[in-house]
Design an enzyme around this catalytic site. Structure first.
Site, PDB file in Angstrom:
ATOM      1  N   ASP A   1      16.403  26.436  -1.410  1.00 37.84           N
ATOM      2  CA  ASP A   1      16.036  25.497  -0.343  1.00 37.84           C
ATOM      3  C   ASP A   1      14.583  25.700   0.087  1.00 37.84           C
ATOM      4  O   ASP A   1      13.831  24.742   0.267  1.00 37.84           O
ATOM      5  CB  ASP A   1      16.951  25.688   0.877  1.00 37.84           C
TER       6      ASP A   1
ATOM      7  N   HIS B   1      19.171  29.721   5.028  1.00 37.23           N
ATOM      8  CA  HIS B   1      18.969  28.839   3.879  1.00 37.23           C
ATOM      9  C   HIS B   1      19.042  29.662   2.611  1.00 37.23           C
ATOM     10  O   HIS B   1      18.775  30.875   2.602  1.00 37.23           O
ATOM     11  CB  HIS B   1      17.599  28.141   3.948  1.00 37.23           C
TER      12      HIS B   1
ATOM     13  N   HIS C   1      12.426  23.662   8.233  1.00 37.64           N
ATOM     14  CA  HIS C   1      11.511  24.622   8.860  1.00 37.64           C
ATOM     15  C   HIS C   1      10.379  24.992   7.903  1.00 37.64           C
ATOM     16  O   HIS C   1       9.218  25.109   8.314  1.00 37.64           O
ATOM     17  CB  HIS C   1      12.282  25.880   9.272  1.00 37.64           C
TER      18      HIS C   1
END
Length: 508
Positions: A342, A338, A295
C-alpha cells in the site's frame, strides 16, 4: 516584412528587423557577420547565442546585447510558431531535411516539426497569469474528490473481510517489525508539520495561485485514483490489533424505509470522515481503505511541492522534508495500519504523477508537439497550464507585500459585497414602488381584468426610471432572474395576488 514570411527573410531583412526592435548596432553588425537569415533566425537557441559571443575574442557583444537579442528572437519564434515551415537545420533534438533535397527527403505537412514555444534564456516562464478562476475550479475539483473519497471509505468499510475468516496477509515488513501503538499518531503529526511548511510557502510565494492550482489538481487526481483501487479490491485487515468489523458502519436495512434513506445515512458517516480529514487524531477510524495509503500520498505530495517551489540552496529544508516523508512512511508501517505494498504503490504513483505533470508543464515543446494527445489524456492539465510557457520561478514576496495584498484582497471582497447588497436593495425598492403604483391603479379601476393588471405591471417594470444609481432593469436582467429559466425570481402573478389581498383587507 510580414510574420508569415520570416523564413524567407534575407540577411539584410533580418538586419532591418533588428534595427526595428531597437537592438544595438553591435548586434546588427554581428548578424551580418554571421550571415543570419530568416531560417537561421527561427532556429536560433541559447547555445547558438552563446557561441556567437565566445567563438571570436574580438566580438564586442555585451551580456545585455545577448539578452535583448535572445528575447527578441523568442518573440519572433512565438509569433511564427503556428505556421509550419520547412527548416533545413540539425539540432540536438530533431534532424530535418535540407532544402533542395529529393522528394523522399522532404517531410509532408503532417510530419513537419514545429519550432519550440518561446522561453526565456534560463527556461523560465515569460508570462505568468494568476488566473483566479482556474484556481477556484481546481479547488472545487479537489473538494468534490474529498467527498467522493469519504463516501467510498464508508462503502469499503462495510465490505471489509471478516478477520476470523481472512487473517492478515504475509508481509515482509509487518512480519519482522513489532507493532508500535503510537506510531500512527506520529505519522499524522509529521504530516501536519509538513502542511505547516507548505502553507508558509504558499503565503510568501509570488505565484501562489499557480502553486495552489497544481496542488489541488494533483491531489484530486491521486485521491480519485485511490477511490477506484479501494473499491474494486478489498484487502484483509493488516493487523490483529485492529478491531474492524463490517458492522461498525453498516447501514441497518431493516430500519431504512427507502434507498434514499440508506444513502443519507452513508453521507452522514462520510461527513464524519470528511470533517475529521480522515485522521485518527481527529477520532476517525476506518477499515478497508488499504490500497493505497492516503497518508503516504499526502506526505509525498507535500514533500515534493515544498522541495520544488523553494530555492535549491535551502539544503537543510529539503533534507528535513525528505526525512519527514520517510519517517512518516515508517510510522505508518510500524503502526501496522497498511501493508507494505500500500505504501510503496502510494509513493510511486504520487511521485510519478508529480514528475510527469511538471515535466510537461516545464517543457511546453513536448506538450505542443503532441497537443492533441495531451488534451485527450490530460484534459485538466491542458486547461490549467494553457497559459504557462516555462518553469515557474521561485520568487517570494516580503511580509510587507504579503500584508498589503491581504489588505487589498479584503477591501476588494468588502466592496464587492457592499455593491451587490446595494444593487439588490435598490432593485427591491424599485419593485415595491412599482407594486404600489399598480395597486393604486387597480383600486381606481376595480373592473380591470387580471390580464390587464399583469400588462400594466410589466409595462411599469420596463418603463420604470432609475431610482438613485439603481435601475429595476438591473434586477430584471441580472439579479431578479432565475439562472436556469431566465424568468423573474418573483412572478407577476404572485405580486398581483399579494396586491389584491391587500386591497381586499383595506376595503373590508
Amino acid at each position: 516584412m510580414g510574420e508569415c514570411r520570416v523564413a524567407e527573410w534575407t540577411v539584410d531583412e533580418v538586419c532591418q528587423w533588428a534595427e526595428g526592435v531597437k537592438l544595438s548596432e553591435r548586434v546588427v553588425r554581428q548578424i551580418r557577420a554571421e550571415e543570419i537569415d530568416g531560417k537561421c533566425l527561427l532556429s536560433l537557441n541559447e547555445e547558438d547565442l552563446r557561441a556567437i559571443r565566445t567563438k571570436n575574442s574580438a566580438c564586442a557583444l555585451t551580456i545585455g546585447d545577448i539578452k535583448k537579442f535572445s528575447l527578441a528572437v523568442r518573440a519572433v519564434q512565438k509569433d511564427n510558431h503556428a505556421s509550419p515551415v520547412y527548416l533545413g537545420i540539425v539540432d540536438n533534438h530533431h534532424v530535418l531535411p535540407a532544402f533542395g533535397g529529393s522528394n523522399a527527403d522532404v517531410l509532408h505537412l503532417n510530419d513537419i516539426e514545429r519550432i519550440s514555444p518561446p522561453m526565456s534564456v534560463d527556461g523560465r516562464a515569460t508570462s505568468i497569469q494568476p488566473e483566479f478562476f482556474k484556481t477556484m475550479i481546481s479547488l472545487g475539483y479537489a473538494f468534490l474528490v474529498t467527498w467522493i473519497t469519504s463516501f467510498v471509505m464508508v462503502v469499503v468499510h462495510e465490505r471489509v473481510p471478516d478477520m476470523k475468516k481472512w487473517p492478515p496477509l504475509p508481509d515482509i515488513f509487518l512480519d519482522n517489525v513489532p507493532h508500535i501503538p503510537w506510531a500512527f499518531h506520529m505519522c499524522e503529526i509529521t504530516g501536519t508539520f509538513l502542511f505547516g511548511i507548505w502553507a508558509c510557502v504558499i503565503v510568501v510565494h509570488r505565484h501562489r495561485l499557480v502553486l495552489l492550482r497544481r496542488f489541488f489538481a494533483l491531489a484530486g487526481t491521486v485521491f480519485l485514483l485511490r477511490c477506484v483501487t479501494m473499491l474494486i479490491t478489498s484487502l484483509s485487515v493488516p493487523g490483529t490489533h485492529l478491531q474492524c468489523t463490517s458492522q461498525d458502519h453498516k447501514v441497518d436495512e431493516t430500519n431504512v424505509v427507502t434507498w434514499l434513506d440508506a444513502i443519507h445515512l452513508r453521507i452522514q458517516r462520510a461527513y464524519t470522515i470528511w470533517s475529521g480529514l480522515g485522521m485518527s487524531i481527529q477520532g476517525v477510524r476506518t477499515c478497508g481503505d488499504y490500497m493505497f495509503s492516503g497518508h503516504t500520498v499526502t506526505l509525498t505530495l507535500l514533500n515534493f511541492f515544498i522541495t520544488e517551489y523553494t530555492p535549491r540552496h535551502l539544503y537543510f529544508l529539503h533534507t528535513m522534508t525528505w526525512l519527514l516523508n520517510m519517517f512518516g512512511i515508517f510510522f505508518i508501517l510500524a503502526a501496522h495500519e497498511h501493508y507494505s505494498i500500500d505504501v510503496f504503490v502510494a509513493f510511486y504513483i504520487t511521485s510519478r504523477l508529480f514528475l510527469y505533470y511538471h515535466t510537461l508543464a516545464n517543457n511546453q515543446a513536448l506538450m505542443s508537439h503532441d497537443s492533441t494527445r495531451t488534451r485527450i489524456w490530460f484534459p485538466m492539465f491542458s486547461y490549467f497550464e494553457s497559459s504557462v510557457d516555462g518553469i515557474i520561478p521561485n520568487e517570494f514576496d516580503t511580509m510587507t507585500e504579503v500584508l498589503g495584498k491581504c489588505f487589498w484582497g479584503v477591501v476588494y471582497i468588502k466592496d464587492l459585497c457592499m455593491l451587490t447588497a446595494r444593487r439588490i436593495w435598490l432593485a427591491h425598492s424599485d419593485l415595491v414602488e412599482v407594486a404600489d403604483d399598480v395597486a393604486k391603479k387597480v383600486k381606481k379601476a376595480p373592473t380591470s381584468t387580471g390580464q390587464n393588471t399583469n400588462e400594466e405591471l410589466n409595462n411599469a417594470i420596463v418603463t420604470k426610471k432609475s431610482v438613485g444609481n439603481g435601475n429595476l432593469l438591473l434586477m430584471n436582467n441580472d439579479i431578479g432572474r432565475n439562472g436556469a429559466s431566465g424568468e423573474p425570481a418573483i412572478s407577476i402573478e404572485e405580486i398581483t395576488k399579494s396586491n389584491n389581498s391587500v386591497l381586499e383587507k383595506k376595503d373590508n
